[in-house]
Motif scaffolding. Structure first.
Motif, mmCIF file in Angstrom:
data_model
loop_
_atom_site.group_PDB
_atom_site.id
_atom_site.type_symbol
_atom_site.label_atom_id
_atom_site.label_comp_id
_atom_site.label_asym_id
_atom_site.label_seq_id
_atom_site.Cartn_x
_atom_site.Cartn_y
_atom_site.Cartn_z
ATOM 1 N N TRP A 454 36.703 37.105 27.669
ATOM 2 C CA TRP A 454 38.006 37.142 28.197
ATOM 3 C C TRP A 454 38.580 38.425 28.237
ATOM 4 C CZ3 TRP A 454 35.881 37.447 23.093
ATOM 5 C CH2 TRP A 454 36.831 38.416 22.252
ATOM 6 N N ILE A 455 37.659 39.456 28.007
ATOM 7 C CA ILE A 455 38.155 40.763 28.799
ATOM 8 C C ILE A 455 37.796 41.050 29.960
ATOM 9 C CG2 ILE A 455 38.103 43.325 27.969
ATOM 10 C CD1 ILE A 455 37.316 42.433 24.939
ATOM 11 N N THR A 456 38.638 40.784 30.782
ATOM 12 C CA THR A 456 38.548 41.179 32.302
ATOM 13 C C THR A 456 39.110 42.126 32.937
ATOM 14 O OG1 THR A 456 40.391 39.843 33.061
ATOM 15 C CG2 THR A 456 38.343 38.560 32.760
ATOM 16 N N ASP A 457 39.676 43.153 32.030
ATOM 17 C CA ASP A 457 40.434 44.422 32.441
ATOM 18 C C ASP A 457 40.535 45.292 31.353
ATOM 19 O OD1 ASP A 457 41.741 46.129 33.664
ATOM 20 O OD2 ASP A 457 43.424 45.280 34.490
ATOM 21 N N LEU A 458 39.702 46.371 31.560
ATOM 22 C CA LEU A 458 39.645 47.131 30.191
ATOM 23 C C LEU A 458 40.694 48.151 30.259
ATOM 24 C CD1 LEU A 458 35.870 47.930 30.475
ATOM 25 C CD2 LEU A 458 36.931 47.016 28.514
ATOM 26 N N SER A 459 41.663 48.176 31.310
ATOM 27 C CA SER A 459 42.666 49.049 31.217
ATOM 28 C C SER A 459 43.976 48.246 30.802
ATOM 29 C CB SER A 459 43.138 49.738 32.702
ATOM 30 O OG SER A 459 43.436 48.455 33.699
ATOM 31 N N ALA A 460 43.796 46.879 30.485
ATOM 32 C CA ALA A 460 44.952 46.222 30.292
ATOM 33 C C ALA A 460 44.808 45.654 28.574
ATOM 34 C CB ALA A 460 45.270 45.064 30.877
ATOM 35 N N PRO A 461 45.732 45.282 27.696
ATOM 36 C CA PRO A 461 45.436 44.559 26.514
ATOM 37 C C PRO A 461 44.767 43.584 26.567
ATOM 38 C CG PRO A 461 47.825 45.315 26.776
ATOM 39 C CD PRO A 461 47.065 45.502 28.229
ATOM 40 N N ASP A 462 43.879 43.342 25.638
ATOM 41 C CA ASP A 462 42.880 42.051 25.584
ATOM 42 C C ASP A 462 44.001 40.983 24.936
ATOM 43 O OD1 ASP A 462 41.913 40.985 22.570
ATOM 44 O OD2 ASP A 462 42.717 42.987 22.687
ATOM 45 N N ARG A 463 43.883 39.920 25.827
ATOM 46 C CA ARG A 463 44.352 38.401 25.427
ATOM 47 C C ARG A 463 43.709 37.353 25.663
ATOM 48 N NH1 ARG A 463 47.431 42.028 23.799
ATOM 49 N NH2 ARG A 463 49.454 42.262 23.682
ATOM 50 N N LEU A 464 43.272 36.587 24.784
ATOM 51 C CA LEU A 464 42.740 35.336 25.288
ATOM 52 C C LEU A 464 43.704 34.283 25.308
ATOM 53 C CD1 LEU A 464 39.956 33.738 24.941
ATOM 54 C CD2 LEU A 464 40.108 33.644 22.653
ATOM 55 N N TRP A 465 43.571 33.552 26.316
ATOM 56 C CA TRP A 465 44.602 32.497 26.448
ATOM 57 C C TRP A 465 44.017 31.269 25.641
ATOM 58 C CZ3 TRP A 465 48.893 30.809 28.082
ATOM 59 C CH2 TRP A 465 49.175 29.648 28.448
ATOM 60 N N ILE A 466 45.026 30.932 24.822
ATOM 61 C CA ILE A 466 44.706 29.661 23.893
ATOM 62 C C ILE A 466 45.531 28.303 24.378
ATOM 63 C CG2 ILE A 466 44.072 31.157 22.014
ATOM 64 C CD1 ILE A 466 46.964 30.822 20.990
ATOM 65 N N GLY A 467 45.717 28.224 25.496
ATOM 66 C CA GLY A 467 46.660 27.003 25.987
ATOM 67 C C GLY A 467 48.188 27.077 25.824
ATOM 68 N N PHE A 468 48.615 27.883 25.315
ATOM 69 C CA PHE A 468 49.907 28.357 25.579
ATOM 70 C C PHE A 468 50.412 29.552 25.145
ATOM 71 C CE2 PHE A 468 48.770 27.130 21.114
ATOM 72 C CZ PHE A 468 49.372 28.039 20.376
ATOM 73 N N ASP A 469 51.605 30.152 25.336
ATOM 74 C CA ASP A 469 52.133 31.478 25.364
ATOM 75 C C ASP A 469 52.398 31.805 23.857
ATOM 76 O OD1 ASP A 469 51.486 32.557 27.857
ATOM 77 O OD2 ASP A 469 53.400 32.114 28.582
ATOM 78 N N LEU A 470 51.815 32.965 23.196
ATOM 79 C CA LEU A 470 52.279 33.308 22.089
ATOM 80 C C LEU A 470 53.726 34.259 22.120
ATOM 81 C CD1 LEU A 470 48.945 34.208 20.288
ATOM 82 C CD2 LEU A 470 50.500 32.461 19.562
#
Length: 555
Positions: A454-470
């Motif tokens: 899920w880490i597609t951009d090392l310059s941005a915070p890591d976020r794993l999409w889980i189906g809805f926004d936290l």
């Protein structure tokens, strides 16, 4: 001494937090060297009278800026190189579009190239030219050709305008197939019967490269910057919201920069000696201004510039010269950050993945700190062994604090224990941490660089999409949570000499760090996570060695 060491650890942790605030968020922007542009005097002739055609004001006033004059016969000329596609207009000879081929707007696969001229006809376009109050910005520049052809990798676009009053302006753009640099020569010809005076002004209209305030870019500089008198000046919009700001001196380059890109102008042979800025966060107008020049009848003057609209890549900018690489500002940690960036790129050349390169850099840094860390961890272990003896001393001399401290110090000397030895590794890693922060957040090499899963951009915070926004987060910060868990485990394994109350206070540190890292670049979180894992391994080896010694002594 236990209390001192516990509080020292807390102070060091808060030093990281405060250092982060100071270096990356900032308390107050340092005041840039400013000269009041309203104090610019009107040039005088030798008899004390104003010179005909002299500039009455050299400051671009946003509030008074007139809408651009659009000429019905004006056409656009497209230029395509290996680095970018650009479009120039006969309206003012301006640059109205420049799209980079090697950079995308977002990390999406179908994202278009990065647009560096994101203004419109109402806001105006960059690279317009004026010469005092005699030659305005909105002349109609007739192009000699409707397209640019390249011969031996070089292309030329020539545009000419009649400015009236016997003045003619010729703009010559020069392009190279494999370079971001655009040459711009502007010749002012005086065919009138009188001497005229003016100051060359090359204008820019700047809107943000990206919106600030989102995850990963809220702490990044974006605004006017210039390298003058051997010093980098970064001027935030709030410095010139209430009026123009002028920087003067030996201008090597000036422009508008973001974290990853630069719209820069290099004046050649004194074509720019002042840089004027005015505007706000949404729109900044600037002008690179030369000296007051006099054109005699039948004479002409050429002003030469190098235009750089491109990425802030250190190696590339260094090759171009003019100290353009100083636009990548690592601050106080430059001496560590630049070699680290070189090492990161060197390793990337072998592994082809910046995430793996970060892991390798972390291992190398840990190996370099290993002997010091080893000493510190062993010192902590020895301190833990002395706790029963120290408890007896405290009980024995509880009514005599001075004597108690003396006996505790003697105990340290007897067993050759350094009470501060456990804190030294953390202190030494703080500048390395901040240097890596700068490298991983400011290096365009990491922009949109994928690692894995899920880490597609090392310059941005890591976020794993889980189906809805936290709330606040969007996705789940898996790597950050793993980093916090590893820090907690490391803390559990590390010997402590603090009393139960102090130990409970220290347990909050992993939580504080986890919260602080939520919007850090995932590349930086990856470094800290791997560093924690290596520290856990090192502590485990030390604990095993200590247990083996105890078993041998018991036998």
């Amino acid at each position: 001494m236990d209390t001192y060491r516990a509080f020292l650890a807390v102070i060091i942790s808060f030093a990281i937090l405060l250092g982060y605030q100071y270096f990356f968020v900032g308390f107050e922007t340092p005041e840039a060297p400013v000269e009041n542009p309203t104090a610019t005097s009107t040039p005088q002739a030798t008899d004390g009278q104003p010179v005909p055609g002299a500039v009455q004001a050299v400051v671009p006033q946003i509030a008074a800026a007139a809408p651009a004059v659009l000429h019905p016969d004006a056409t656009d000329i497209s230029v395509e190189t290996d680095r970018y596609t650009a479009v120039f207009s006969e309206n003012g000879g301006a640059l109205i579009q420049l799209v980079l081929k090697g950079q995308k707007e977002t990390s999406a696969k179908d994202s278009p190239g990065k647009e560096l001229v994101n203004s419109d006809v109402n806001l105006g376009f960059p690279l317009k030219f004026s010469w005092g109050s005699i030659i305005g910005q909105d002349l109609f520049y007739k192009s000699t050709a409707k397209n640019v052809t390249f011969t031996d990798g070089k292309g030329v676009l020539t545009m000419e305008a009649d400015a009236g009053n016997g003045l003619t302006v010729v703009r010559t753009y020069t392009f190279a197939k494999d370079s971001y640099v655009i040459g711009l020569d502007i010749t002012v010809k005086n065919s009138s019967g009188q001497s005229l005076q003016g100051m060359a002004q090359l204008h820019q209209v700047n809107t943000p490269f990206q919106k600030t305030g989102g995850p990963g870019n809220m702490y990044l500089f974006q605004g006017s910057e210039a390298y003058i008198n051997g010093e980098l000046h970064e001027i935030k919009a709030k410095e010139y919201e209430d009026g123009p700001v002028t920087l003067q001196g030996n201008v090597e380059w000036a422009g508008f920069g973001g974290n990853y890109f630069l719209r820069g102008i290099v004046p050649i042979d004194g074509a720019g000696v002042s840089y004027v800025m005015q505007g706000n966060d949404e729109l900044t107008r600037t002008a690179l201004i030369g000296n007051l020049d006099t054109l005699q009848p039948g004479s002409e003057k050429t002003y030469a510039y190098k235009i750089y609209y491109g990425p802030k890549k250190v190696e590339l900018l260094r090759e171009l010269g003019y100290n353009l690489e100083r636009s990548v500002n690592f601050g106080w940690f430059d001496i560590i950050a630049r070699p680290t960036l070189w090492l990161l790129n060197f390793l990337y050349g072998f592994v082809g993945n910046y995430g793996v390169a970060i892991i390798l850099v972390t291992i190398m840094f840990k190996a370099a700190f290993w002997p010091i860390s080893q000493k510190g961890m062993k010192s902590m272990k020895n301190m833990q062994k002395l706790q029963p003896k120290m408890a007896k001393l405290k009980e024995k001399y509880k009514d005599d604090p001075t004597r108690m401290n003396q006996e505790v110090m003697n105990l340290y000397k007897t067993y050759r224990v350094n009470p501060l030895g456990g804190c030294l590794p953390m202190v030494l890693q703080i500048p390395v941490f901040f240097a890596l922060y700068k490298v991983l957040l400011q290096s365009i090499e990491l922009r949109h660089a994928p690692f894995m899963l899920w880490i597609t951009d090392l310059s941005a915070p890591d976020r794993l999409w889980i189906g809805f926004d936290l709330p606040y987060l969007g996705g789940l910060p898996v790597l950050t949570l793993l980093m916090g868990a590893s820090m907690w485990l490391q803390q559990k394994m590390t010997p402590t000499t603090a009393d139960p109350t102090q130990a409970k206070i220290m347990q909050f540190l992993p939580l504080i760090f986890t919260f602080m890292f939520l919007n850090f670049a995932s590349g930086l979180v990856l470094y800290w996570f791997v560093n924690n894992l290596l520290s856990i391994l090192q502590q485990k080896l030390i604990n095993r060695e200590s247990e083996a010694k105890q078993a041998a002594q018991s036998a």
